[in-house]
Motif scaffolding. Structure first.
Motif, short mmCIF file in Angstrom:
data_model
loop_
_atom_site.label_atom_id
_atom_site.label_comp_id
_atom_site.label_asym_id
_atom_site.label_seq_id
_atom_site.Cartn_x
_atom_site.Cartn_y
_atom_site.Cartn_z
N VAL A 5 0.82 -1.01 -0.10
CA VAL A 5 0.07 0.07 0.00
C VAL A 5 0.93 1.37 -0.04
N LEU A 6 0.75 2.16 -1.03
CA LEU A 6 1.63 3.35 -1.00
C LEU A 6 0.80 4.75 -0.71
N ASP A 7 1.20 5.48 0.02
CA ASP A 7 0.62 6.77 0.02
C ASP A 7 0.95 7.69 -0.98
N GLN A 8 0.43 8.93 -1.21
CA GLN A 8 0.68 9.59 -2.42
C GLN A 8 2.32 9.97 -2.40
N GLU A 9 2.70 10.10 -1.43
CA GLU A 9 4.06 10.55 -1.35
C GLU A 9 5.16 9.37 -2.00
N ALA A 10 4.79 8.19 -1.47
CA ALA A 10 5.34 7.05 -2.13
C ALA A 10 5.12 6.85 -3.31
N PHE A 11 3.86 7.00 -3.93
CA PHE A 11 3.61 7.00 -5.23
C PHE A 11 4.31 7.85 -5.98
N GLU A 12 4.17 8.89 -5.67
CA GLU A 12 5.05 9.88 -6.61
C GLU A 12 6.68 9.74 -6.47
N ALA A 13 7.12 8.86 -5.57
CA ALA A 13 8.49 8.65 -5.31
C ALA A 13 8.63 7.60 -6.44
N LEU A 14 7.75 6.71 -6.49
CA LEU A 14 7.98 5.61 -7.47
C LEU A 14 7.95 5.98 -8.80
N ALA B 161 8.96 9.05 -9.87
CA ALA B 161 10.31 9.62 -9.95
C ALA B 161 11.34 8.51 -10.35
N ASP B 162 11.28 7.39 -9.41
CA ASP B 162 12.33 6.39 -9.87
C ASP B 162 12.20 5.99 -11.28
N HIS B 163 11.08 6.08 -11.94
CA HIS B 163 10.98 5.54 -13.39
C HIS B 163 10.68 6.75 -14.46
N ASP B 164 11.35 8.29 -13.68
CA ASP B 164 11.55 9.25 -14.42
C ASP B 164 10.30 9.71 -14.89
N ILE B 165 9.27 9.61 -14.36
CA ILE B 165 7.86 10.12 -14.62
C ILE B 165 7.61 11.14 -13.72
N GLU B 166 7.10 12.39 -14.46
CA GLU B 166 6.69 13.56 -13.68
C GLU B 166 5.19 13.66 -13.66
N VAL B 167 4.70 14.18 -12.29
CA VAL B 167 3.03 14.13 -12.41
C VAL B 167 2.93 15.67 -12.92
N GLU B 168 1.79 15.75 -13.78
CA GLU B 168 1.64 16.72 -14.56
C GLU B 168 0.67 17.74 -13.33
#
Length: 710
Positions: A692-701, A703-710
């Motif tokens: 289970v990922l919270d929003q911060e952990a989701f966005e970190a994941l 970022a690890d794949h070089d994906i930016e949240v628009e």
């Protein structure tokens, strides 16, 4: 007011009234005033004979002529009065309902469908009144002996399945009305209740100076089925049951809508009055003398066993009643005894409702109508006496097509068994009691536009196209609905106005609407017209998925529209895709691909889309899938995310090769939980050992794949 024709010997509009009148312009004001007073008196008399005594003295056409004459006089000479029968046709729309306090509490009553509970109620009544039994009965015994110190009489009446209202009269004139609400306060529905023809605006007979009465607003079953038939034929969803229809109608903010619907009312209680009564029966017999309609099934019985018999008779007869009942109300008849028994905070101790069993699975077909969908497909629908199927009240069921009607041999009046496909869609499973000859004959012409019906295998279609009002209206309704472009200010009634006024004959016509033309229509103003114009202008560049959903492509809802938009990126790409390309899209199988190809292959549909583009409507292209950084991963989202929606998060991961599903399973890689997550998904994640990922952990994941949240 006069309550008998003999009391108004000089009124020419009571017995054999004339229906041909001199021109209004030929009357003096005094003559018009005198004729208007006679017409009001006569119309009140005829309303009483029709609604209260169920013994009309004149035909409907004669009544309508008298009503029209009174309306003309009041308009020409400014003779309107607050209690005129013409005030029952509606009024100005309301902004909202005010809350009002009841003159006396409108309590609910205790109820049960178990006969043992009814006998327990009777025992409590006798115990509290000090009326002991000659022989001891154990709790739950379904047979009682006589009581040593006397017996209690009960007044029994049907428990109507409608909406309770309080109606107040002062000096015999209708003052206000309110819904039951929480029992202490309710919504002020004075304007809407005024439109109900069976509720008099002026009392008759020797009425008290002040009167507050309780009634039940309902829709008669025959009128309910007729009204549902009209709704289905014009492409609207029918009401689920008479109670929902009555409740929704009474809470309309526009009284003219309420006036159009067939509401009725039974009165059954006096909440407050400047007159005393000694028994329930006396009160019930007096209400009609004042012009208030009561139910003729009410009766006085000697004891509780007779009250139980009364309820059992209701069970036997309820299919023949023209109103829905869900129980029998059993009241102590003597009002002095009622005062001694008193009430709890929520219910009187002197009344009890013995409920009727729910109708289950088997019911009667009251009508069969043919619904015209926005694609022109004709679908036969059975309108039913409401029946409980797997815990859901069902009042209509699909008959699918003419072949199924013939196979079932079903017709109006038959008793049928109802099932729910996948526990969702009701359908007629079989005829269990054939009360007709043959089966329903499917029409060879459209019931709305009279165009010829064309058959494609078992399916039937209207050939009228957008020249068929049902198809045109349904197509435009869908286009502007929340499932389409979500254009505020164009509800069902407003859209009807635009079509009837000739301002809208196709979807592109919406973008030709002018503020000046709209402002001249009834119920519109400069502000509402300008608001709609702004809404339409704001939706000239809709998202591609919203536009695809709005077009009403068969089998394409919002989810499939989103998948198409993500896969093809532009409207032209979707329009030109072949069936193989379409089937490569998630949520699109062979049937859906064929429907999409047929829709965009239609010359008429392409002309509509081209016309929309000429009016400046151009859906925004979307970015198609950009990579496979998240390929092989499956995400589930729950709760609220900060800065973007779950749908946007789903679209983001899907653009990068992941799958986004709605439920947690053993194939799920991550559950992303925002604020206020769903408990069931968290529980499933725990049992399936899904991270289970919270929003911060989701966005970190990401970022690890070089994906930016628009």
């Amino acid at each position: 007011m006069s309550t008998d024709a003999r009391e108004a010997p000089d009124n020419p509009f009571i017995e054999d009234p004339p229906t041909d009148f001199d021109d209004v312009d030929d009357l003096t004001e005094e003559a018009a005033r005198r004729q208007a007073e006679q017409l009001r008196e006569a119309l009140r008399y005829h309303d009483r004979r029709y609604y209260v005594e169920t013994d009309p003295r004149i035909p409907d056409r004669a009544y309508d002529a008298l009503f029209a004459r009174l309306s003309a006089l009041e308009s020409a000479f400014d003779l309107q009065t607050e209690d005129s029968p013409t005030r029952q046709v509606g009024g100005e729309p309301l902004d909202a309902f005010d809350t009002v306090e009841h003159v006396a509490p409108m309590r609910s009553i205790d109820s049960s469908g178990d006969v043992e509970d009814v006998y327990d109620f009777d025992r409590r009544v006798h115990d509290r009144l000090g009326l002991s039994q000659t022989e001891g009965d154990s709790a739950g015994q379904a047979s009682l002996d006589a009581y040593a110190d006397g017996a209690v009489e009960y007044f029994c009446e049907p428990k109507f399945d409608g909406l309770s209202v309080e109606v107040v009269y002062e000096d015999g004139r209708y003052e206000r009305a309110a819904t039951r609400g929480n029992g202490e306060t309710g919504d002020d529905v004075t304007a809407n209740v005024r439109t109900i023809r069976s509720i008099p605006l002026r009392l008759s007979g020797d009425f008290p100076d002040y009167l507050a009465v309780r009634g039940e607003v309902y829709i008669p079953r025959d009128a309910f089925q007729a009204y549902n038939r009209e709704r289905v034929e014009r492409g609207d969803d029918p009401f689920a049951n008479p109670r929902n229809a009555a409740a929704g109608t009474l809470r309309q903010l526009d009284p003219s809508v309420t006036a159009e619907r067939p509401l009725d009312c039974f009165f059954f209680d006096v909440l407050d009055a400047s007159r005393r009564f000694s028994t329930q029966r006396e009160r019930q017999e007096t209400l009609p003398e004042w012009g208030l309609k009561v139910n003729d099934r009410s009766t006085l019985v000697d004891d509780i066993e007779a009250a139980v018999d009364y309820r059992d008779d209701l069970v036997e007869d309820r299919d023949d009643l023209d109103y829905e009942v869900d129980g029998a109300v059993i009241k102590v008849n003597d009002l002095e005894q009622c005062e001694r028994l008193g009430s709890t905070s929520r219910a009187p101790r002197w009344a009890y409702a013995y409920k009727l069993p729910a109708r289950t699975e088997e019911t009667t077909v009251r009508d069969i109508v043919v619904q015209v969908g926005r694609t022109g497909r004709l679908t036969p629908v059975a309108l039913l006496d409401p029946v409980d199927v797997a815990g859901v009240t069902v009042s209509r069921a699909s008959l699918h097509n003419p072949d199924q009607i013939a196979d079932l041999g079903v017709a109006v009046g038959d008793r049928v068994k109802i099932q729910r496909a996948g526990d969702v869609i009701p359908y007629v499973d079989e005829v269990v009691e054939d009360n007709s000859e043959g089966h329903f004959a499917f029409p060879d012409h459209c019931p709305v536009c009279e165009s010829a019906v064309e058959f494609d295998g078992p399916l039937a279609f209207c050939t009228g196209g957008l020249a068929c009002p049902a198809q045109l209206k349904r197509a435009i309704e869908h286009y502007v609905s929340r499932g389409g472009l979500d254009i505020d200010g164009l509800g069902e009634q407003k859209l009807d106005q635009l079509i009837e006024a000739g301002l809208v004959e196709s979807i592109p016509d919406l973008y030709d609407l002018r503020v000046a033309d709209l402002a001249r229509l009834d119920g519109w103003g400069e502000t509402s017209a300008e608001n709609l114009a702004r809404e339409l202008e704001a939706k000239t560049e809709p998202s591609l998925d919203d536009f695809l959903a709005a077009l009403g492509v068969p089998e394409v809802g919002p989810t499939t529209a989103t998948s198409l938009a993500r896969a093809f990126g532009s409207l032209d790409a979707v329009m030109d895709a072949d069936e193989d390309e379409l089937q490569a899209v998630d949520d699109v199988g062979p049937t859906v691909a064929h429907e999409i190809r047929e829709f965009f292959g239609s010359e008429r549909n392409r002309e509509v889309i081209a016309d929309l583009r000429e009016h400046g409507v151009e859906p925004r292209s979307v970015e198609v899938e950009t990579g496979d950084a998240l390929s092989g991963l499956t995400f589930v989202f729950t709760g609220a995310l900060d800065g973007y929606t779950r749908e946007e998060a789903q679209a983001l991961v899907e653009r990068h090769g992941a799958n986004a599903t709605g439920s947690v399973s053993g194939n799920t890689d991550y559950l992303v939980a925002g604020e206020s997550p769903g408990g069931s998904k968290l529980t499933d994640a725990e049992s399936e050992e899904v991270p289970v990922l919270d929003q911060e952990a989701f966005e970190a994941l990401l970022a690890d794949h070089d994906i930016e949240v628009e």
